[in-house]
Design an enzyme around this catalytic site. Sequence first.
Site, short mmCIF file in Angstrom:
data_model
loop_
_atom_site.label_atom_id
_atom_site.label_comp_id
_atom_site.label_asym_id
_atom_site.label_seq_id
_atom_site.Cartn_x
_atom_site.Cartn_y
_atom_site.Cartn_z
N GLU A 1 0.83 -1.21 0.00
CA GLU A 1 0.00 0.00 0.00
C GLU A 1 0.87 1.26 0.00
OE1 GLU A 1 -1.33 2.01 3.30
OE2 GLU A 1 -1.01 0.39 4.74
N LYS B 1 -4.01 -1.64 14.66
CA LYS B 1 -3.30 -0.67 15.48
C LYS B 1 -3.98 -0.52 16.83
CE LYS B 1 -3.30 1.69 11.87
NZ LYS B 1 -3.69 2.78 11.01
N1 PSU Z 1 -0.86 1.76 9.34
C1 PSU Z 1 0.16 2.65 9.47
N2 PSU Z 1 0.08 3.81 8.80
C2 PSU Z 1 -0.97 4.10 7.98
C3 PSU Z 1 -2.06 3.17 7.85
C4 PSU Z 1 -1.94 2.01 8.55
O1 PSU Z 1 1.12 2.43 10.19
O2 PSU Z 1 -0.97 5.17 7.39
C5 PSU Z 1 -3.19 3.48 6.92
C6 PSU Z 1 -3.53 2.23 6.07
O3 PSU Z 1 -3.44 2.61 4.72
C7 PSU Z 1 -4.97 1.91 6.43
C8 PSU Z 1 -5.48 3.28 6.76
O4 PSU Z 1 -5.66 1.30 5.38
O5 PSU Z 1 -4.42 3.85 7.52
C9 PSU Z 1 -6.78 3.26 7.51
O6 PSU Z 1 -7.34 4.53 7.52
P1 PSU Z 1 -8.84 4.73 8.01
O7 PSU Z 1 -8.83 4.36 9.46
O8 PSU Z 1 -9.13 6.20 7.79
O9 PSU Z 1 -9.69 3.84 7.17
#
Ligand code: PSU
Length: 304
Positions: A29, A163
Site C-alpha cells: 500500500e 493498530k
Molecule cells: N498503518 C500505518 N500507517 C498508515 C495506515 C496504517 O502504520 O498510514 C493506513 C492504512 O493505509 C490503512 C489506513 O488502510 O491507515 C486506515 O485509515 P482509516 O482508518 O481512515 O480507514
Amino acid sequence: MPPDTLPLLDIAAPVAAALAENRPVVALESTIITHGMPYPQNAEMAAAVERIITEEGAVPATIAVIDGRLKVGLSDEQRNQLAKVTAAMKLSRADLAFAIAEGRTGGTTVAATMIAAALAGIRVFATGGIGGVHKGAEKSFDISADLDELAQTQLIVVSAGAKAILDIEKTLEVLETRGVPVVAYRSDVMPAFWSRTSPYKAPLRLDEPAAIARFFETRRALGLAGGMLVANPVAAEHEIAFNKMAVHIAAAQQAAEKDGIAGKSVTPYLLAKILELTQGASLTTNIALVENNARLAARIAREI
Ligand code: PSU
Ligand code: MN
C-alpha cells in the site's frame, strides 16, 4: 477483469511478467508512504520492503494513484517522488475512482490497495496495520472501509494486527460478523501493531506460510468471497509493550478530541501524535513491523 478496467491500470513490466508466468507477487500500500510516516523515513521504508520481497524471491508491487493513473508497481523514481508529495490524497474505496477521474495523486489505503491488487490478479498484500473500529465508534461511527473490503475482496492481507489506536475487540467482532478469518502467525493472542501481544485471543492460529496458503486456497475452492487477515507479531527486539503504548495512545486520543479531528484525518493525526509522544520510537517499530510483514507475505506468495 472488467473490460473497462484495463486502460485505467498501469501494471509495471516486472509485475506483469511475474503475473503472466505465475510467479509470486506481493502488493504494497502507499497511504503508509503518503500519510503514515514522515519523509525521508517513508521513502527508505518503501524501498526496504521492496528489497526484502525481492530477496525472498517475489516481485513487489507498490500501488498508488499518480496523476490519475492507477499504478500497480512503481519505479524507484516514482516511489521516491510520491514520498515527497505533500498534498497527496488518502484514497479508500469511496474516493479511488474520484482521484483517477480527476487526474489526482494519492496513497492507497488497505481497502483501495486491495481493490487494485485484485484487479491485477495479485493474491497477497503486505501492510503495517489495517484500519478498524475506532475507540468511541459508538459515538463517532468511525469504522474503516478496510473491514468491508476484507469482507468482499479475495486477498491475503499480512499485517501486524489492528493498530492499538483502534478498539481491537470491536474490530475482531466486525471481522467475525463479516466472515473474515483472522489468523495470528505463530501466536495465540492478537498482536497490537507496536506490541507483540494484546489482551485479546487470536481467533485462529497458523505457524507456517504453507498452511496459510492452503487455508486461502481452501476458501477459494469453497467459493467463499472475501479476504483473510494475517496478524504477524513484530520481532521482540523492536516491540513497545502494550501497557507502555496505552498511555501514549490515550494522550493522542485526547489531543484528537480537543482538536476536533474527524473522518479520514483521524488515523494520520493519531500516528503523528504518537510519533511525537514516543520521541520517534513508534516509527522505528513501525518500520520494523512492515519489513517483517513483507517477508512473511513473500513467503506466503511463494506457496500459492
Ligand atoms: N498503518 C500505518 N500507517 C498508515 C495506515 C496504517 O502504520 O498510514 C493506513 C492504512 O493505509 C490503512 C489506513 O488502510 O491507515 C486506515 O485509515 P482509516 O482508518 O481512515 O480507514
Ligand atoms: Mn475512519
